[in-house]
Scaffold this motif. Structure first.
Motif, PDB file in Angstrom:
ATOM      1  N   ALA A  93       0.851  -1.056   0.090  1.00 62.11           N
ATOM      2  CA  ALA A  93      -0.009   0.127   0.033  1.00 62.11           C
ATOM      3  C   ALA A  93       0.971   1.260  -0.007  1.00 62.11           C
ATOM      4  O   ALA A  93       0.481   2.088  -0.725  1.00 62.11           O
ATOM      5  N   ASN A  94       1.990   1.323   0.845  1.00 57.10           N
ATOM      6  CA  ASN A  94       2.728   2.440   1.112  1.00 57.10           C
ATOM      7  C   ASN A  94       3.425   2.725  -0.420  1.00 57.10           C
ATOM      8  O   ASN A  94       3.716   3.698  -1.201  1.00 57.10           O
ATOM      9  N   THR A  95       3.984   1.407  -1.141  1.00 58.50           N
ATOM     10  CA  THR A  95       4.440   1.578  -2.696  1.00 58.50           C
ATOM     11  C   THR A  95       3.315   2.571  -3.561  1.00 58.50           C
ATOM     12  O   THR A  95       3.785   3.088  -4.313  1.00 58.50           O
ATOM     13  N   LEU A  96       2.085   1.868  -3.372  1.00 62.20           N
ATOM     14  CA  LEU A  96       0.942   2.473  -4.318  1.00 62.20           C
ATOM     15  C   LEU A  96       0.720   3.989  -3.952  1.00 62.20           C
ATOM     16  O   LEU A  96       0.362   4.848  -4.897  1.00 62.20           O
ATOM     17  N   HIS A  97       0.638   4.166  -2.819  1.00 64.50           N
ATOM     18  CA  HIS A  97       0.736   5.524  -2.501  1.00 64.50           C
ATOM     19  C   HIS A  97       1.891   6.370  -3.037  1.00 64.50           C
ATOM     20  O   HIS A  97       1.544   7.559  -3.355  1.00 64.50           O
ATOM     21  N   GLU A  98       3.246   6.063  -2.680  1.00 63.79           N
ATOM     22  CA  GLU A  98       4.141   6.759  -3.286  1.00 63.79           C
ATOM     23  C   GLU A  98       4.336   6.909  -4.709  1.00 63.79           C
ATOM     24  O   GLU A  98       4.761   7.851  -5.435  1.00 63.79           O
ATOM     25  N   LYS A 128       1.201   6.625  -6.849  1.00 69.04           N
ATOM     26  CA  LYS A 128      -0.081   6.801  -7.291  1.00 69.04           C
ATOM     27  C   LYS A 128      -0.058   7.543  -8.618  1.00 69.04           C
ATOM     28  O   LYS A 128      -1.200   7.526  -9.287  1.00 69.04           O
ATOM     29  N   TRP A 129       0.913   8.206  -8.907  1.00 72.70           N
ATOM     30  CA  TRP A 129       0.938   9.057 -10.303  1.00 72.70           C
ATOM     31  C   TRP A 129       1.141   8.028 -11.388  1.00 72.70           C
ATOM     32  O   TRP A 129       0.703   8.148 -12.642  1.00 72.70           O
ATOM     33  N   ASP A 130       1.532   6.778 -11.354  1.00 72.86           N
ATOM     34  CA  ASP A 130       1.780   5.790 -12.294  1.00 72.86           C
ATOM     35  C   ASP A 130       0.427   4.976 -12.823  1.00 72.86           C
ATOM     36  O   ASP A 130      -0.011   4.537 -12.117  1.00 72.86           O
TER      37      ASP A 130
END
Length: 244
Positions: free
Chosen positions: A73-78, A80-82
């Protein structure tokens, strides 16, 4: 599960305020190790076209569902523009409350190719679904306004150790406690586990809500009926009559 390091839920700044920096450091170190494990298993399980669906297993066995979810979840938060992450996976990540820690959250961002990592996130979500846990979608009514007394409650998986994750450990019959009352300052809820009859004290916030009766499994319905019958049997009597 090999790594049983406590998953610290606050930022480094909050940890400093709470005088808990050592707990944060150990958890942060485990987050980075989990990130590395995810990258390694993706590297070993991707053949250039397909990601082996079993690649999630060693990560879950080593780091558990909670920490794996935290890192993903942290990865997708960081990131999120991708746009290479699927909408459903982004929505899943948004529901996770990862504290903002500008100097440290980037430390455990998974650096695998986003399109492949998206598949790994999907595998994780399917692994959780396979546990068949009760959630908010199985509850009824407005949790904030409900009196829990005499109701079958759904215990949040977050309140349980992962080895106890399962429907049988989630269903509890609320008996008493100030926490049963929706607007009480008290938090305690005294409840009985429907599966094994264990009685324990929980806090009101440990429960997701009141289970919708249509989702009550047959085994739980039988246990509840037994419990009700026993309560009536144990009720004090006066002049040969049951006291209500």
């Amino acid at each position: 599960m090999t790594n049983d390091t406590y998953l610290y839920p606050y930022s480094s700044a909050e940890a400093r305020d709470r005088n808990e920096l050592s707990l944060w450091r150990e958890s942060h170190k485990a987050n980075i190790a989990c990130r590395n494990a995810i990258e390694d298993t993706i590297r070993q399980s991707f053949d250039g076209m397909h990601l082996d669906k079993n690649c999630i297993t060693p990560v879950l066995e080593e780091y558990g569902y909670k920490r794996t979810a935290w890192v993903l979840a942290n990865t997708l938060h960081e990131l999120k523009w991708d746009g290479r992450f699927g909408h459903a996976n982004k929505q899943w990540a948004e529901r996770a409350c990862i504290p903002k820690d500008i100097n440290h959250n980037s430390d455990f961002v998974v650096r695998s190719h986003p399109a492949v990592l998206d598949g790994f996130v999907t595998f994780y979500r399917k692994a959780v679904q396979a546990l068949n846990l009760f959630g908010a979608e199985h509850c009824v009514g407005d949790r904030a306004e409900q009196d829990f007394t005499g109701k079958v409650l759904v215990l949040s998986p977050e309140a349980l150790r992962e080895q106890y994750w399962g429907q049988k450990n989630q269903l509890w019959y609320a008996r008493s406690g100030f926490g049963c009352e929706p607007h009480s300052s008290g938090r305690a809820v005294f409840a009985t586990c429907l599966s094994d009859g264990e009685t324990a004290r929980w806090n009101r916030e440990d429960f997701i809500g009141v289970l919708d009766d249509k989702f009550l499994p047959d085994w739980a319905r039988e246990k509840l009926e037994e419990m009700m019958t026993q309560e009536q049997t144990d009720a004090p009597t006066m002049g040969g009559m049951k006291m209500k």
